[in-house]
Write a protein that holds these residues in place. Structure first.
Motif, PDB file in Angstrom:
ATOM      1  N   THR A   1       0.764  -1.348   0.022  1.00 23.08           N
ATOM      2  CA  THR A   1       0.126   0.035  -0.027  1.00 23.08           C
ATOM      3  C   THR A   1       0.840   1.292  -0.016  1.00 23.08           C
ATOM      4  OG1 THR A   1      -1.602  -1.146   1.176  1.00 23.08           O
ATOM      5  CG2 THR A   1      -1.878   0.951   1.285  1.00 23.08           C
ATOM      6  N   GLU A   2       2.070   1.150   0.847  1.00 24.37           N
ATOM      7  CA  GLU A   2       2.710   2.198   0.727  1.00 24.37           C
ATOM      8  C   GLU A   2       3.492   2.628  -0.381  1.00 24.37           C
ATOM      9  OE1 GLU A   2       3.419   4.784   3.371  1.00 24.37           O
ATOM     10  OE2 GLU A   2       1.623   4.072   4.152  1.00 24.37           O
TER      11      GLU A   2
ATOM     12  N   ARG B   1       1.873   4.352  -3.187  1.00 28.52           N
ATOM     13  CA  ARG B   1       1.626   5.825  -2.946  1.00 28.52           C
ATOM     14  C   ARG B   1       2.759   6.591  -3.714  1.00 28.52           C
ATOM     15  NH1 ARG B   1       1.923   8.956   1.249  1.00 28.52           N
ATOM     16  NH2 ARG B   1       3.736   8.055   2.399  1.00 28.52           N
ATOM     17  N   HIS B   2       2.557   8.003  -3.873  1.00 29.06           N
ATOM     18  CA  HIS B   2       3.484   8.820  -4.495  1.00 29.06           C
ATOM     19  C   HIS B   2       4.928   8.768  -4.235  1.00 29.06           C
ATOM     20  CE1 HIS B   2       4.508  11.960  -1.978  1.00 29.06           C
ATOM     21  NE2 HIS B   2       3.402  11.592  -1.233  1.00 29.06           N
TER      22      HIS B   2
ATOM     23  N   ASP C   1       7.874  11.061   2.841  1.00 29.07           N
ATOM     24  CA  ASP C   1       6.732  11.631   3.038  1.00 29.07           C
ATOM     25  C   ASP C   1       5.948  10.829   4.341  1.00 29.07           C
ATOM     26  OD1 ASP C   1       4.332  13.213   3.253  1.00 29.07           O
ATOM     27  OD2 ASP C   1       3.505  11.828   1.625  1.00 29.07           O
TER      28      ASP C   1
ATOM     29  N   THR D   1       7.048   7.962   5.691  1.00 24.45           N
ATOM     30  CA  THR D   1       7.229   6.238   5.412  1.00 24.45           C
ATOM     31  C   THR D   1       8.613   5.890   5.501  1.00 24.45           C
ATOM     32  OG1 THR D   1       5.113   6.360   4.054  1.00 24.45           O
ATOM     33  CG2 THR D   1       6.745   4.425   4.119  1.00 24.45           C
TER      34      THR D   1
ATOM     35  N   THR E   1       1.821  14.501  -6.187  1.00 23.16           N
ATOM     36  CA  THR E   1       0.625  14.213  -5.446  1.00 23.16           C
ATOM     37  C   THR E   1      -0.305  15.464  -4.976  1.00 23.16           C
ATOM     38  OG1 THR E   1      -0.001  13.138  -3.285  1.00 23.16           O
ATOM     39  CG2 THR E   1       1.852  14.423  -3.115  1.00 23.16           C
TER      40      THR E   1
ATOM     41  N   GLN F   1      -1.607  14.265  -9.786  1.00 22.88           N
ATOM     42  CA  GLN F   1      -1.998  12.624  -9.930  1.00 22.88           C
ATOM     43  C   GLN F   1      -3.419  12.291  -9.903  1.00 22.88           C
ATOM     44  OE1 GLN F   1       0.430  11.134  -6.853  1.00 22.88           O
ATOM     45  NE2 GLN F   1       2.419  11.229  -8.203  1.00 22.88           N
TER      46      GLN F   1
END
Ligand code: ZN
Length: 270
Positions: free
Chosen positions: A56-57, A60-61, A110, A112, A163, A234
């Motif tokens: 999932t991470e 992401r962007h 970001d 993460t 993003t 995006q």
């Protein structure tokens, strides 16, 4: 060259396994544009597992430029033009950063953490550069050098997406045009995009600089080639419909921008 070109075999892999670090789409039919996409891919070399980041991470962007693969490939078909795409995730190594840049291999992005990027030794970093960064930029270099040897007018078009919300702040632009020392083509493209009724950032959401970027400074400005670095929001290109609409728009506006540039400056005037 039509479709995917299965090239870019790395020779430096420590497992001696061939790794494709880039893909080439579209075809060269004599136009001026060479499309490049540093953050189009999501792949991670098998040797690195998942870098300790969940799917999932990674989606992401922080992992890739969402939607830009669909825009780039459609645009390559529509112009037509050659598109050189990085297939690996920017979390492995950022191909729009110089080797050794502090954000070349991020330890967090970001919010993460990226456990697989912690505590890397010089050999680990060199391997990623040799397998991923250098083959991609060498392929771009070959394309541009071949055109230069035939005195072909060339415009480098770098495709990115951004993003819609960063650190809790919504970004109002539909797209952004980034430029550094040579702003001539950027300003023409900016006007054309704004004429479409779009909110377009001028060096927003990022400014293009020699240190924060790598691809355009090296392949555009150092070669004194006109260029456009484009960022598309995006949410506008996450789905195929939006990707098709943006590809159609760019396939229409890029040739207009180039004609205006040639009228104003001449196509031989870098
Ligand atoms: Zn990008």
């Amino acid at each position: 060259m039509t479709g995917r070109e299965p090239v870019g075999l790395a020779t430096e892999s420590r497992t001696a396994k061939a790794v494709e670090s880039f893909a080439v789409y579209g075809r060269d039919t004599g136009g001026p544009f060479v499309l490049v996409s540093d953050h189009a891919g999501q792949a991670i070399p098998a040797e690195l597992g998942d870098l300790g980041v969940c799917a999932t991470e990674r989606a992401r962007h922080i992992g890739w430029d969402i939607g830009i693969d669909g825009v780039g490939r459609r645009l390559a078909d529509a112009l037509p033009a050659v598109l050189i795409e990085q297939v690996y995730s920017r979390l492995v190594i950022d191909c729009n950063r110089a080797p050794g840049h502090p954000t070349s291999i991020v330890r967090e992005s970001d919010g993460t953490p990226v456990p697989g990027n912690q505590g890397l030794c010089a050999q680990d970093i060199a391997w990623r550069e040799q397998v991923i960064l250098h083959p991609y930029h060498d392929r771009i270099r070959r394309e541009l050098s071949a055109r230069a040897s035939r005195n072909r007018p060339t415009v480098v078009v770098a495709l990115h997406s951004f993003t819609p919300v960063m650190r809790g702040k919504a970004r109002p632009w539909h797209a952004g045009v980034l430029h550094n020392k040579d702003s001539r083509l950027a300003h023409i493209m900016l006007d054309l995009l704004r004429h479409e009724g779009l909110t377009v950032g001028d060096n927003e959401p990022y400014a293009l600089t020699d240190t924060s970027d790598y691809t355009i400074p090296v392949h555009g400005e150092q070669r004194a080639l006109p260029y456009i670095e484009l960022e598309i929001r995006q949410d506008l290109i996450a789905q195929p419909e939006g990707q098709a609409a943006w590809a159609e728009r760019l396939a229409r506006l890029l040739p207009q921008a180039w004609r205006a540039f040639c009228d104003r400056y001449g196509e031989d005037t870098p």
